[in-house]
Write a protein that holds these residues in place. Structure first.
Motif, PDB file in Angstrom:
ATOM      1  N   PRO A 164       2.522   5.933  -5.801  1.00 29.96           N
ATOM      2  CA  PRO A 164       2.528   4.898  -6.850  1.00 29.96           C
ATOM      3  C   PRO A 164       3.609   3.844  -6.672  1.00 29.96           C
ATOM      4  N   HIS A 165       4.610   4.113  -5.821  1.00 31.14           N
ATOM      5  CA  HIS A 165       5.687   3.140  -5.636  1.00 31.14           C
ATOM      6  C   HIS A 165       5.201   1.849  -4.973  1.00 31.14           C
ATOM      7  N   VAL A 166       3.990   1.846  -4.420  1.00 25.96           N
ATOM      8  CA  VAL A 166       3.475   0.597  -3.847  1.00 25.96           C
ATOM      9  C   VAL A 166       3.226  -0.433  -4.942  1.00 25.96           C
ATOM     10  N   LEU A 167       3.218   0.018  -6.209  1.00 22.81           N
ATOM     11  CA  LEU A 167       2.993  -0.892  -7.334  1.00 22.81           C
ATOM     12  C   LEU A 167       4.297  -1.338  -7.989  1.00 22.81           C
ATOM     13  N   ILE A 168       5.420  -0.994  -7.376  1.00 17.05           N
ATOM     14  CA  ILE A 168       6.727  -1.402  -7.905  1.00 17.05           C
ATOM     15  C   ILE A 168       7.306  -2.464  -6.973  1.00 17.05           C
ATOM     16  N   GLY A 169       7.771  -3.553  -7.552  1.00 20.49           N
ATOM     17  CA  GLY A 169       8.321  -4.626  -6.732  1.00 20.49           C
ATOM     18  C   GLY A 169       7.220  -5.422  -6.036  1.00 20.49           C
ATOM     19  N   ASP A 170       7.601  -6.047  -4.930  1.00 22.09           N
ATOM     20  CA  ASP A 170       6.628  -6.847  -4.180  1.00 22.09           C
ATOM     21  C   ASP A 170       5.699  -5.935  -3.380  1.00 22.09           C
ATOM     22  N   ILE A 171       4.775  -6.537  -2.658  1.00 19.69           N
ATOM     23  CA  ILE A 171       3.860  -5.769  -1.802  1.00 19.69           C
ATOM     24  C   ILE A 171       4.667  -4.917  -0.832  1.00 19.69           C
ATOM     25  N   ASP A 172       4.279  -3.659  -0.679  1.00 20.31           N
ATOM     26  CA  ASP A 172       4.983  -2.735   0.212  1.00 20.31           C
ATOM     27  C   ASP A 172       4.632  -3.088   1.661  1.00 20.31           C
ATOM     28  N   ILE A 173       5.528  -3.811   2.326  1.00 19.01           N
ATOM     29  CA  ILE A 173       5.262  -4.300   3.684  1.00 19.01           C
ATOM     30  C   ILE A 173       5.087  -3.146   4.665  1.00 19.01           C
ATOM     31  N   LYS A 174       5.925  -2.092   4.524  1.00 25.48           N
ATOM     32  CA  LYS A 174       5.830  -0.955   5.451  1.00 25.48           C
ATOM     33  C   LYS A 174       4.471  -0.260   5.303  1.00 25.48           C
ATOM     34  N   PHE A 175       3.960  -0.187   4.078  1.00 27.78           N
ATOM     35  CA  PHE A 175       2.637   0.391   3.829  1.00 27.78           C
ATOM     36  C   PHE A 175       1.571  -0.402   4.573  1.00 27.78           C
ATOM     37  N   ILE A 176       1.644  -1.728   4.465  1.00 32.35           N
ATOM     38  CA  ILE A 176       0.668  -2.591   5.132  1.00 32.35           C
ATOM     39  C   ILE A 176       0.784  -2.450   6.647  1.00 32.35           C
ATOM     40  N   LYS A 177       2.019  -2.378   7.170  1.00 35.23           N
ATOM     41  CA  LYS A 177       2.216  -2.241   8.620  1.00 35.23           C
ATOM     42  C   LYS A 177       1.658  -0.925   9.138  1.00 35.23           C
ATOM     43  N   VAL A 178       1.859   0.160   8.375  1.00 30.17           N
ATOM     44  CA  VAL A 178       1.317   1.461   8.783  1.00 30.17           C
ATOM     45  C   VAL A 178      -0.201   1.396   8.860  1.00 30.17           C
ATOM     46  N   LEU A 179      -0.828   0.753   7.862  1.00 31.53           N
ATOM     47  CA  LEU A 179      -2.284   0.616   7.873  1.00 31.53           C
ATOM     48  C   LEU A 179      -2.737  -0.197   9.088  1.00 31.53           C
ATOM     49  N   GLU A 180      -1.994  -1.254   9.405  1.00 28.47           N
ATOM     50  CA  GLU A 180      -2.357  -2.089  10.566  1.00 28.47           C
ATOM     51  C   GLU A 180      -2.262  -1.287  11.859  1.00 28.47           C
ATOM     52  N   ILE A 181      -1.198  -0.470  11.982  1.00 28.50           N
ATOM     53  CA  ILE A 181      -1.039   0.344  13.194  1.00 28.50           C
ATOM     54  C   ILE A 181      -2.186   1.340  13.313  1.00 28.50           C
ATOM     55  N   LEU A 182      -2.518   2.008  12.198  1.00 24.71           N
ATOM     56  CA  LEU A 182      -3.601   2.999  12.208  1.00 24.71           C
ATOM     57  C   LEU A 182      -4.934   2.335  12.518  1.00 24.71           C
ATOM     58  N   ASN A 183      -5.182   1.163  11.925  1.00 24.12           N
ATOM     59  CA  ASN A 183      -6.419   0.433  12.222  1.00 24.12           C
ATOM     60  C   ASN A 183      -6.470   0.044  13.693  1.00 24.12           C
ATOM     61  N   GLY A 184      -5.320  -0.357  14.245  1.00 21.92           N
ATOM     62  CA  GLY A 184      -5.259  -0.731  15.657  1.00 21.92           C
ATOM     63  C   GLY A 184      -5.519   0.442  16.587  1.00 21.92           C
ATOM     64  N   LEU A 185      -5.226   1.652  16.107  1.00 24.63           N
ATOM     65  CA  LEU A 185      -5.481   2.857  16.905  1.00 24.63           C
ATOM     66  C   LEU A 185      -6.898   3.389  16.717  1.00 24.63           C
ATOM     67  N   GLY A 186      -7.665   2.703  15.844  1.00 23.60           N
ATOM     68  CA  GLY A 186      -9.064   3.086  15.665  1.00 23.60           C
ATOM     69  C   GLY A 186      -9.342   3.931  14.433  1.00 23.60           C
ATOM     70  N   PHE A 187      -8.377   4.034  13.522  1.00 26.85           N
ATOM     71  CA  PHE A 187      -8.570   4.844  12.312  1.00 26.85           C
ATOM     72  C   PHE A 187      -8.891   3.925  11.133  1.00 26.85           C
ATOM     73  N   ASP A 188     -10.062   4.159  10.499  1.00 24.74           N
ATOM     74  CA  ASP A 188     -10.444   3.321   9.357  1.00 24.74           C
ATOM     75  C   ASP A 188      -9.885   3.896   8.057  1.00 24.74           C
ATOM     76  N   TYR A 189     -10.141   3.189   6.958  1.00 25.08           N
ATOM     77  CA  TYR A 189      -9.588   3.603   5.663  1.00 25.08           C
ATOM     78  C   TYR A 189     -10.186   4.932   5.191  1.00 25.08           C
ATOM     79  N   ALA A 190     -11.435   5.189   5.548  1.00 24.03           N
ATOM     80  CA  ALA A 190     -12.066   6.458   5.163  1.00 24.03           C
ATOM     81  C   ALA A 190     -11.330   7.635   5.800  1.00 24.03           C
ATOM     82  N   TRP A 191     -10.935   7.468   7.076  1.00 25.18           N
ATOM     83  CA  TRP A 191     -10.191   8.531   7.777  1.00 25.18           C
ATOM     84  C   TRP A 191      -8.831   8.745   7.116  1.00 25.18           C
ATOM     85  N   ILE A 192      -8.179   7.654   6.751  1.00 21.05           N
ATOM     86  CA  ILE A 192      -6.863   7.760   6.112  1.00 21.05           C
ATOM     87  C   ILE A 192      -6.983   8.498   4.782  1.00 21.05           C
TER      88      ILE A 192
END
Length: 548
Positions: free
Chosen positions: A192-220
Motif C-alpha cells: 500500500p505504500h505505493v499510494l503514499i507520496g509521489d509515484i513509486d519510481i522503484k516500483f515502476i523500474k522493477v516492473l520495467e525490468i521484469l517486463n524486459g525479461l519477458g514477465f507480464d503482469y499476470a505472472w507478477i
C-alpha cells in the motif's frame, strides 16, 4: 452518506444476501454453541441499526453486520434476550450506541487483536471520520476486495488520510503508466505504500525490468503473496546486485525458475545471503555461479541452513580460515542440508571436536549425510585413540601414578584430553618458569588445572604475574588458581584492594583465601566490613560483566 429514509412506523425487512462469516462460526469464545437462528437475527438487527439508525450505506452496513463475528458475539453477551433476539438487540442498540469502528475494521479482515490498537481514541461513529470513509469507498470502487482493505489500513494508515479526490488521482496516475485496474487492485494490498507520496519510481523500474525479461503482469500477480509486504526499493537492489555479479544474461531463466529470490521477503534474504558470502571472501562471480545452481528450496530455508552449518563449525572449534574455505567452496552443499544439533552429531559419530574438524575438511560432502531425520553412523576408528592412550599412560607414569593401579585408573577419569595435549599443557606451566618437580606436585594436588587449553593456561599465568602483581611461585602454594575464571579472580582482588585501601581488610590475606571463599563467606568476611562495601561490590560486578 447516501442513506435512505424508512418510516419508523414500518418494520424494514432487511435480508442477508450471502452466507455470512458469522453463520459459519456458531460457537462463542467460551465454546458454547450459538444457534444459527440467533446469529442470523442478531445480524439483521445490527444491519437495521447501522443502516436505518446510523444512516450508513446499505452495502457497507451489510458488510459490517455479515463479517464481524467477534464483535457480534461480544454484543450478544451484553444483550438480555427476551423471546425475540432481533427486537431485544434493537432495543439494546437504541440506548447503547456502539463503537462503529470495531465492526467496521473487523469486516475489513482484521482480527480484534489487530484492530484494537488502531481504534481512534475520541471517535465512536464512522461519520466522524469523513476521510476514512471517502478513501475506503475509493478503494472499493477501484476493485480492492473489502476483506483485504484492513491490511492496507494496518500497513499504511496514511492512505486513508488523503484529502478528497487525492487517492483517486494517485490511482489514475498509475493507470496512465499502463497499469491495469485489476493489477493495481492487487498491488495495493501487497504494498500500500505505493499510494503514499509521489509515484513509486522503484516500483515502476522493477516492473520495467521484469517486463524486459519477458514477465507480464499476470505472472507478477501470480507470484505475489498476501502474506508478504513488498519493498520495491529492496527488490530493485536485488536486481542491481545480480547485474553487478554478472548474471544479467541468465537473469530471466533464474527468476523464472526461482521467483522467490525476488519476492520472498522482498529479496531481503537474498541480500543477507550475498553479504554473508562476501564476508567470507566468495567473489561476485562465485556468488553468481551459486545462484545459477540454486536448489529448489526457499531462500529463507537455504539461509537458515548455511548459518546453521556455520554455527556448527564454530561449536566444534574449527579455525575461522578453515570455515571460510568450506563456505566459499561448498555454499550449495551447506545451504541444502539441515544439520542435526552439534551435541547429537558428536554423540552419533562417536568423535571428538578436533578429529571432526579434520574429517570435515577432508570430506566436506559427508555433511549431506548428517541432516535431520537421517541415521548417522559412527566414524571409522582412525587409530589415533590407541596412540593417545599410550601417550596418556606415559604421562601419568611420569607424574608418579604408576605405583598404584587404582590411582592410574582414577587419573584416566579425572584428566580430559589426549595424551599429547596433557603433556603440552604441563609443559606450558613449566615453561612459564616453574620447576618440573613443583609442577608435578601441583598437578597431583589439583589435576583439574590441566583440563584447560594451552592458551587459557598461558593467559591466566600472564594475568597473575603481569596484571595482578603476584609472584609466579604463588601457583605452587595455590595451583587451583588456574581453575578459576579470570573474571572471578579480577573481581575478588579489585574488591579486596578497595577494602584494603579503606583500612577494612587484613593487609596480607592469602590469594587462596580471597579466591576460594564462596560468595556468601566473601561477602560476610570482607565486603560487609565497610558500609559502602555492598554497593561497591555490585558496581564492580556490573563493570566486570560489561567488560567480559
Amino acid at each position: 452518506m447516501g442513506s435512505c429514509h424508512i418510516p419508523q412506523s414500518q418494520s424494514p425487512r432487511l435480508y442477508i444476501t450471502e452466507r455470512s462469516v458469522l453463520s459459519q462460526r456458531c460457537y462463542g469464545e467460551d465454546g458454547v454453541r450459538i444457534p444459527r437462528a440467533t446469529l442470523k437475527e442478531a445480524q439483521i438487527a445490527l444491519l437495521e441499526y447501522l443502516h436505518s439508525t446510523r444512516s450508513i450505506q446499505f452495502v457497507d452496513a451489510e458488510n459490517m453486520s455479515k463479517n464481524s463475528p467477534h464483535f457480534l458475539r461480544k454484543l450478544l453477551k451484553k444483550v438480555e434476550i427476551v423471546k425475540d433476539v432481533r427486537r431485544s438487540m434493537s432495543r439494546f442498540l437504541r440506548y447503547h450506541p456502539i463503537n462503529e469502528f470495531e465492526p467496521f475494521f473487523e469486516s475489513l479482515g482484521l482480527k480484534p487483536c489487530e484492530y484494537t490498537p488502531l481504534l481512534p481514541r475520541d471517535l465512536m461513529f464512522l461519520s466522524d471520520d469523513c476521510l476514512l470513509q471517502e478513501n475506503y469507498r475509493v478503494l472499493c470502487e477501484f476493485g480492492v476486495e473489502r476483506n483485504k482493505i484492513g491490511q492496507i489500513y494496518k500497513k499504511a494508515v496514511q492512505v486513508f488520510q488523503h484529502d478528497f479526490g487525492v487517492l483517486l488521482l494517485k490511482l489514475q496516475a498509475y493507470q496512465k503508466l499502463g497499469l491495469s485496474q485489476s493489477f493495481m487492485a492487487k498491488i495495493i494490498v501487497y504494498s500500500p505504500h505505493v499510494l503514499i507520496g509521489d509515484i513509486d519510481i522503484k516500483f515502476i523500474k522493477v516492473l520495467e525490468i521484469l517486463n524486459g525479461l519477458g514477465f507480464d503482469y499476470a505472472w507478477i500477480k501470480e507470484h505475489l503473496s498476501e502474506k508478504e509486504f513488498y519493498n520495491w526499493s529492496m527488490i530493485f537492489r536485488v536486481f542491481k546486485f545480480f547485474r553487478e555479479m554478472g548474471c544479467s544474461s541468465e537473469l530471466g531463466g533464474l527468476i523464472s525458475q526461482h521467483p522467490w529470490l525476488l519476492f520472498e521477503g522482498s529479496g531481503g534474504r537474498v541480500l543477507s545471503l550475498i553479504a554473508f558470502l562476501l564476508k567470507f571472501g566468495l567473489p561476485m562471480d562465485g556468488i553468481c555461479s551459486m545462484f545459477l545452481q540454486f536448489p529448489e528450496i526457499q531462500v529463507s530455508h537455504f539461509v537458515s541452513n548455511i548459518i546453521r552449518c556455520f554455527l556448527f563449525f564454530q561449536e566444534i572449534e574449527m579455525e575461522v580460515d578453515e570455515i571460510g574455505k568450506i563456505v566459499c567452496s561448498y555454499p550449495i552443499l551447506l545451504g541444502s542440508c539441515t544439520l542435526k544439533k552439534t551435541s547429537s552429531l558428536l554423540h552419533d559419530l562417536n568423535v571428538g571436536k578436533k578429529r571432526l574438524c579434520k574429517y570435515i575438511q577432508e570430506n566436506p560432502q559427508e555433511l549431506s549425510k548428517w541432516g535431520m531425520g537421517t541415521r548417522v553412523r559412527p566414524l571409522p576408528d582412525s587409530g589415533e585413540g590407541v596412540e593417545s592412550q599410550k601417550l596418556k599412560t606415559k604421562f601419568f607414569l611420569d607424574l608418579g601414578y604408576g605405583e598404584n593401579p587404582n590411582m592410574l585408573k582414577k587419573a584416566f577419569k579425572v584428566f580430559r584430553g589426549r595424551g599429547g595435549e596433557l603433556q603440552e599443557r604441563f609443559d606450558t606451566i613449566v615453561n612459564a618458569g616453574l620447576d618440573q618437580e613443583d609442577v608435578s606436585k601441583m598437578v597431583r594436588v589439583s589435576p583439574q588445572i590441566l583440563n584447560q587449553s594451552k592458551a587459557l593456561i598461558q593467559s591466566k599465568i600472564e594475568i597473575l604475574v603481569n596484571e595482578l602483581g603476584f609472584p609466579l611461585s604463588s601457583l605452587i602454594l595455590f595451583p587451583s588458581y588456574l581453575s578459576y575464571t579470570t573474571q572471578r579472580v579480577r573481581l575478588r582482588l579489585a574488591m579486596y584492594n578497595w577494602l584494603k585501601d579503606q583500612g577494612k581488610a587484613e593487609p596480607d590475606l592469602a590469594l587462596s583465601t580471597i579466591i576460594s571463599w564462596s560468595d556468601k563467606i566473601f561477602l560476610s568476611q570482607c565486603v560487609n566490613n565497610h558500609p559502602s562495601g555492598p554497593q561497591v561490590w555490585e558496581d564492580l560486578k556490573a563493570e566486570f560483566t560489561r567488560d567480559k
